[in-house]
Design a protein around this motif. Structure first.
Motif, mmCIF file in Angstrom:
data_model
loop_
_atom_site.group_PDB
_atom_site.id
_atom_site.type_symbol
_atom_site.label_atom_id
_atom_site.label_comp_id
_atom_site.label_asym_id
_atom_site.label_seq_id
_atom_site.Cartn_x
_atom_site.Cartn_y
_atom_site.Cartn_z
ATOM 1 N N GLY A 262 81.507 10.577 -12.367
ATOM 2 C CA GLY A 262 81.140 10.935 -11.075
ATOM 3 C C GLY A 262 81.002 9.990 -9.891
ATOM 4 N N SER A 263 81.456 8.691 -10.361
ATOM 5 C CA SER A 263 80.918 7.727 -9.008
ATOM 6 C C SER A 263 82.218 7.239 -8.336
ATOM 7 N N GLY A 264 83.448 7.956 -8.725
ATOM 8 C CA GLY A 264 84.649 7.817 -8.023
ATOM 9 C C GLY A 264 85.755 6.772 -8.751
ATOM 10 N N LYS A 265 85.599 6.767 -9.985
ATOM 11 C CA LYS A 265 86.684 5.805 -10.789
ATOM 12 C C LYS A 265 87.887 6.348 -10.551
ATOM 13 N N THR A 266 88.398 7.539 -10.974
ATOM 14 C CA THR A 266 89.645 8.337 -11.134
ATOM 15 C C THR A 266 90.382 8.566 -9.673
ATOM 16 N N TYR A 267 88.888 8.579 -8.661
ATOM 17 C CA TYR A 267 89.476 8.723 -7.139
ATOM 18 C C TYR A 267 89.984 7.251 -6.898
ATOM 19 N N ARG B 274 81.212 5.057 -3.028
ATOM 20 C CA ARG B 274 81.943 6.328 -2.506
ATOM 21 C C ARG B 274 80.842 6.932 -1.555
ATOM 22 N N PRO B 275 81.477 7.633 -0.730
ATOM 23 C CA PRO B 275 80.727 8.442 0.132
ATOM 24 C C PRO B 275 79.790 9.765 -0.408
ATOM 25 N N ARG C 196 82.428 -0.762 -5.283
ATOM 26 C CA ARG C 196 82.851 0.292 -4.244
ATOM 27 C C ARG C 196 81.876 1.439 -4.265
ATOM 28 N N ALA D 161 79.740 4.904 -13.638
ATOM 29 C CA ALA D 161 78.921 6.116 -14.364
ATOM 30 C C ALA D 161 79.934 7.355 -13.874
ATOM 31 N N LEU E 131 79.013 13.257 -1.346
ATOM 32 C CA LEU E 131 79.877 14.510 -1.158
ATOM 33 C C LEU E 131 79.231 15.763 -0.651
ATOM 34 N N ASN F 69 80.250 16.136 -13.992
ATOM 35 C CA ASN F 69 81.619 15.925 -13.359
ATOM 36 C C ASN F 69 82.179 17.018 -14.199
ATOM 37 N N PRO G 286 92.084 14.270 -8.505
ATOM 38 C CA PRO G 286 90.605 14.646 -8.508
ATOM 39 C C PRO G 286 90.183 15.240 -7.466
ATOM 40 N N ASN H 148 86.423 3.773 3.484
ATOM 41 C CA ASN H 148 86.673 4.897 2.567
ATOM 42 C C ASN H 148 88.006 4.941 1.925
ATOM 43 N N VAL I 213 88.831 18.946 -7.524
ATOM 44 C CA VAL I 213 87.644 19.680 -8.349
ATOM 45 C C VAL I 213 86.335 18.861 -7.427
HETATM 46 P P1 ADP Z 1 84.515 9.489 -11.940
HETATM 47 O O1 ADP Z 1 86.109 9.280 -12.527
HETATM 48 O O2 ADP Z 1 84.150 8.318 -11.897
HETATM 49 O O3 ADP Z 1 83.969 10.507 -12.966
HETATM 50 P P2 ADP Z 1 85.691 10.917 -9.700
HETATM 51 O O4 ADP Z 1 86.677 9.955 -9.350
HETATM 52 O O5 ADP Z 1 86.245 12.117 -10.388
HETATM 53 O O6 ADP Z 1 84.645 10.171 -10.529
HETATM 54 O O7 ADP Z 1 85.139 11.517 -8.326
HETATM 55 C C1 ADP Z 1 83.913 12.222 -8.469
HETATM 56 C C2 ADP Z 1 83.988 13.242 -7.239
HETATM 57 O O8 ADP Z 1 83.940 12.320 -6.091
HETATM 58 C C3 ADP Z 1 85.209 13.744 -7.223
HETATM 59 O O9 ADP Z 1 85.076 15.133 -6.719
HETATM 60 C C4 ADP Z 1 86.096 12.862 -5.967
HETATM 61 O O10 ADP Z 1 86.844 13.850 -5.218
HETATM 62 C C5 ADP Z 1 84.961 12.692 -5.274
HETATM 63 N N1 ADP Z 1 85.116 11.032 -4.619
HETATM 64 C C6 ADP Z 1 85.321 10.117 -5.357
HETATM 65 N N2 ADP Z 1 85.416 9.092 -4.626
HETATM 66 C C7 ADP Z 1 85.719 9.431 -3.340
HETATM 67 C C8 ADP Z 1 85.903 9.201 -1.883
HETATM 68 N N3 ADP Z 1 85.967 7.534 -2.003
HETATM 69 N N4 ADP Z 1 85.940 9.792 -1.124
HETATM 70 C C9 ADP Z 1 85.757 11.107 -1.162
HETATM 71 N N5 ADP Z 1 85.552 11.713 -2.072
HETATM 72 C C10 ADP Z 1 85.492 11.024 -3.278
#
Ligand code: ADP
Ligand code: MG
Length: 612
Positions: free
Chosen positions: A119-124, A29-30, A27, A117, A32, A222, A412, A87, A415
Motif C-alpha cells: 500500500g505504499s505505492g510501489k506498483t503505482y 506517496r500522497p 518516495r 510496505a 489517499l 491493499n 492500480p 507527485n 483500486v
Molecule cells: P503497493 O504496490 O505498494 O502495495 P500501490 O501502488 O498499489 O501500493 O498503491 C496503493 C494505493 O495508493 C493505490 O490505490 C494507488 O493508486 C495509490 N497511490 C500510490 N501512489 C500514489 C501516488 N503517487 N499518487 C496517487 N495515488 C497513489
C-alpha cells in the motif's frame, strides 16, 4: 556484468571494475482520499527531509521520520528524496532512472527496485497510470526512442518470483522457469520468453497480459496486494559498430517488489501468512546484499534467496542499481522499517532535531533517570542503555477467513488501498480475552500465563509492557522502579521468586491481585529486555544455545544487529519472521529459563505450603 551475444571486437565497457553502490532514494506517496476524509482533513506526513541539518555530504539528504503520537523519531542519510508534492513519477525517472539507460546500450546491466510496505505505492511507481505512467513504461519509451538512433533492438521478459519460485508472466499459463547456474557461475532462466518490442503499443499489449497473470491477493492493507516480486526485463542488443554481426547486450531490470508486511496489520493467515513470511525473508536477503555492496564487504550473500540469485549479474559489480523506498505518509513504524532495511548502514544515530528536543515530558525523563540509576546500582546499566523504547505494539494476528485471490487490473489507479488498520486492531481486541490470572498453586502458572503460546492476549497488557519499557509506569500499576522487587529484574537467577512472598490467598483479590498482575507484567518486560540485550551481545555459539535459534537465524541476527541493534522484539521481524514466530521464539527462550530452574525451584507443594 555485460552480456555479449556475439563477441564485439571493440570492448565497449570500462575496465574500471570498482563495485558500484546501490543508490537509495525515498518516495512518499500522497495521502489517499479515504485517509484524509473523516478523521483528519489536513494530515501531516510522518516523513520529511531536513535541510542539511544532520548530513555530512551535500550529495545526500537527511530523511527525518517522526511519529506524531509519540516522541519517537529516526533520521537516515539517503541519496534523494521525493515528497508528496513531487507527485509525478516522471521526476524520479528523469533524475534517477534515465541516467542508467545509456549504459544498457553499451552492454551494462542495471536494476531499479520499488521497495516498501504493502500500500505504499510501489506498483503505482513502477507501472503508473494512464495519466501518470510509471518507471516501467517511461523506461521502455526512452529505450525505444534510443533504439531508433542506434539501430539497437529491444526485447522484454516479464516474470515473477513467488514463494521462491520463478514464473514466466508472458506465457499463457505462467510456466515455471528453472533457474540454472552455468559452469562460469552465470545464472540462466531456462525457457523464459523474450518478446521483441518495437513500439509502445506493442509493449502495452504484451505487458498488460503479463500484469493480469501476476499473483495478487486481497489483504487487510491493499485490495490488490502483490504477493510476488514482478520483474520486467528490457534487454537491448546494440550492434558493435565494427561492420560485423556482433552485438552487445545490456539489460534493465525493473522490479516491483512484493510489499514487506507487518502481519499484525494485514490480518493474514494460512497461505497469506506463509507468503508473507517468504516475502519478508527474501526482502531481508535483498537488504543483506545491498548492505554488503554498500559497505564493501568481501562476501555478497546473493545465494540467500531466489531473487538475489537471479539478479546476481545485475546487482553489484559493474551494474548499477537504484532502490526506490516507497513510503505511506501516515505510517511511521512501517516507514522506519522500510527505510532501515533499505539504508541499513546509513542511520544517523544520536540524532536529536532541535525543534523536538523539548518534547520529551519531564516526568518521563525523571523516570528514565531513576530507572537507569537503579539499574546502575544493580550493575545493569549497560544492557538497559542498549534497550530503546519499545517500538510497536506486539499484537497477535486475528483469525480472519482466508482471503480470496483476485485478478489485478492493469493499472492500480482503479483500486483503492484499504484503510483497515483500525478495524483490524479493534477486531483483534474483541477476539481475545484478557490475560488469565496466574494460579499460584501451580508452579507452571507464571511461565504459561505470561508467555502463552506465542500470543499476547490483551492490548492493555501490551501497553503496560511498552509503557514500563519506556520508563513510564501505567496508571493502574503505579510502581516506582526502586519499589520493584529486585527479583523482577533478575529473572535468570532468582533466589526465590517474589510471588512466593504473597502472604495468603485472601490477599490475592483486589489491590494485591492488581499488584501481582503489575509485577508479572514487569517481570515479563524485564525478561524481554534481558532477551533483547542478549541477542544484541551474544556470540553465534551463545545464540545457538538458546532454544528456538538455529544456525541461519543466528547468522541473520548477527547481521541485523551489526547495523541496527535490536530495540524491541518486533525488530526481529526484520529477519523475515512473523510477529507470532517472534513471540514463539521468545516464549521458548523464556520457558528454557524456567526449565533450568526446575531443579532448584521449590516444588508446587512447597509453594502451596508457603501460601497456607
Ligand atoms: P503497493 O504496490 O505498494 O502495495 P500501490 O501502488 O498499489 O501500493 O498503491 C496503493 C494505493 O495508493 C493505490 O490505490 C494507488 O493508486 C495509490 N497511490 C500510490 N501512489 C500514489 C501516488 N503517487 N499518487 C496517487 N495515488 C497513489
Ligand atoms: Mg503492489
Amino acid at each position: 556484468m555485460a552480456n555479449q551475444t556475439v563477441k564485439c571486437s571493440t570492448p565497449t565497457k570500462s575496465t574500471n571494475y570498482s563495485i558500484s553502490k546501490v543508490r537509495v532514494i525515498v518516495r512518499v506517496r500522497p495521502f489517499l482520499f479515504h485517509e484524509i476524509s473523516g478523521k483528519n482533513d489536513d494530515p501531516k506526513p510522518c516523513i520529511s527531509v531536513l535541510d542539511q541539518e544532520c548530513e555530512s555530504s551535500s550529495e545526500e539528504v537527511a530523511v527525518y521520520l517522526k511519529d506524531k503520537d509519540t516522541s519517537r523519531n529516526e533520521c537516515y542519510r539517503l541519496d534523494s528524496f521525493f515528497g508528496q508534492e513531487d507527485n509525478n513519477v516522471s521526476q524520479i525517472f528523469y533524475r534517477e532512472v534515465s541516467p542508467l539507460i545509456p549504459g544498457i546500450f553499451r552492454g551494462y546491466n542495471a536494476t531499479v527496485f520499488a521497495y516498501g510496505a504493502t500500500g505504499s505505492g510501489k506498483t503505482y511507481t513502477m507501472q503508473g497510470t494512464d495519466e501518470d505512467p510509471g518507471l516501467m513504461p517511461l523506461a521502455m519509451s526512452t529505450i525505444l526512442t534510443m533504439c531508433q538512433s542506434t539501430g539497437s533492438t529491444a526485447e522484454i521478459s516479464y516474470y515473477e518470483v513467488y514463494m521462491d519460485r520463478c514464473y514466466d508472466l508472458l506465457e499463457l499459463k505462467g510456466k515455471e522457469i528453472a533457474v540454472l547456474d552455468d559452469k562460469n557461475g552465470q545464472i540462466h532462466l531456462r525457457g523464459l520468453s523474450q518478446v521483441p518490442v518495437k513500439s509502445m503499443s506493442e509493449f502495452y499489449e504484451t505487458f498488460s497480459c503479463g500484469i493480469q497473470r501476476r499473483k495478487v491477493a486481497h489483504t487487510g492493507l491493499n485490495d490488490v496486494s502483490s504477493r510476488s516480486h514482478g520483474v520486467l526485463v528490457i534487454a537491448v542488443s546494440t550492434p558493435c559498430g565494427d561492420g560485423s554481426e556482433a552485438v552487445v547486450t545490456g539489460k534493465l531490470n525493473l522490479i516491483d517488489l512484493a510489499g514487506n508486511e507487518d502481519n499484525r496489520r494485514t490480518c493474514n493467515e494460512g497461505i497469506r501468512l506463509l507468503e508473507s513470511a517468504k516475502i519478508n525473508q527474501s526482502l531481508f536477503a535483498l537488504s543483506n546484499v545491498i548492505y554488503a555492496l554498500n559497505n564493501n564487504k568481501t562476501r555478497v550473500p546473493y545465494r540467500e534467496s531466489k531473487l538475489t540469485r537471479i539478479l546476481q549479474d545485475s546487482l553489484g559489480g559493474i551494474s548499477r542499481a537504484l532502490m526506490v523506498a516507497c513510503l505511506n505518509p501516515g505510517e511511521y513504524q512501517e516507514s522506519v522499517h522500510t527505510v532501515s532495511l533499505a539504508a541499513r548502514s546509513r542511520h544517523v544515530s544520536n540524532f536529536v532535531p532541535s525543534s523536538h528536543k523539548l518534547e520529551t515530558p519531564k516526568v518521563r525523563m525523571d523516570m528514565e533517570a531513576k530507572l537507569l540509576a537503579w539499574l546502575d546500582s544493580r550493575g545493569k546499566t549497560k544492557s538497559a542503555q542498549r534497550i530503546g523504547p519499545f517500538n510497536s505494539p506486539f499484537t497477535s494476528k486475528t483469525l480472519g477467513s482466508l482471503s480470496s485471490v483476485k485478478k489485478a487490473s492493469v493499472y492500480p489507479s482503479s483500486v483503492k488501498a484499504k484503510g483497515s488498520t483500525k478495524q483490524g486492531a479493534s477486531k483483534a481486541k474483541e477476539r481475545f480475552a484478557p490475560v488469565p490470572f496466574i494460579n499460584l498453586n501451580n508452579n507452571e502458572g507464571l511461565a504459561d500465563a505470561c508467555l502463552e503460546t506465542g500470543e499476547i492476549a490483551d492490548k492493555s497488557n501490551i501497553e503496560a509492557i511498552e509503557a514500563s519499557a519506556d520508563g513510564i509506569v501505567p496508571v493502574s500499576n503505579t510502581f516506582l522502579p526502586d519499589q520493584l522487587c529486585p527479583a523482577l529484574f533478575e529473572p535468570v537467577t532468582p533466589q526465590r521468586p517474589c510471588i512466593l512472598k504473597s502472604p495468603n490467598k485472601s490477599e490475592m483479590v483486589g489491590p494485591s491481585l492488581d499488584k501481582f498482575h503489575a509485577r508479572s507484567s514487569n517481570l515479563k518486560t524485564s525478561l524481554i529486555q534481558e532477551y533483547i540485550g542478549f541477542l544484541n551481545t551474544a556470540s553465534k555459539e551463545e545464540l545457538l544455545e538458546l532454544k528456538g535459534i538455529g544456525l541461519k537465524m543466528a547468522e541473520y541476527i548477527l547481521e541485523l544487529r551489526e547495523t541496527s541493534p535490536l530495540k524491541s522484539l518486533s525488530d526481529l521481524e526484520k529477519i523475515g519472521l512473523s510477529s507470532k514466530q517472534v513471540y514463539n521464539l521468545f516464549s521458548k527462550a523464556a520457558r528454557g529459563i524456567f526449565d533450568r530452574l526446575e531443579d532448584s525451584s521449590p516444588s508446587s507443594s512447597d509453594i502451596y505450603k508457603l501460601n497456607q
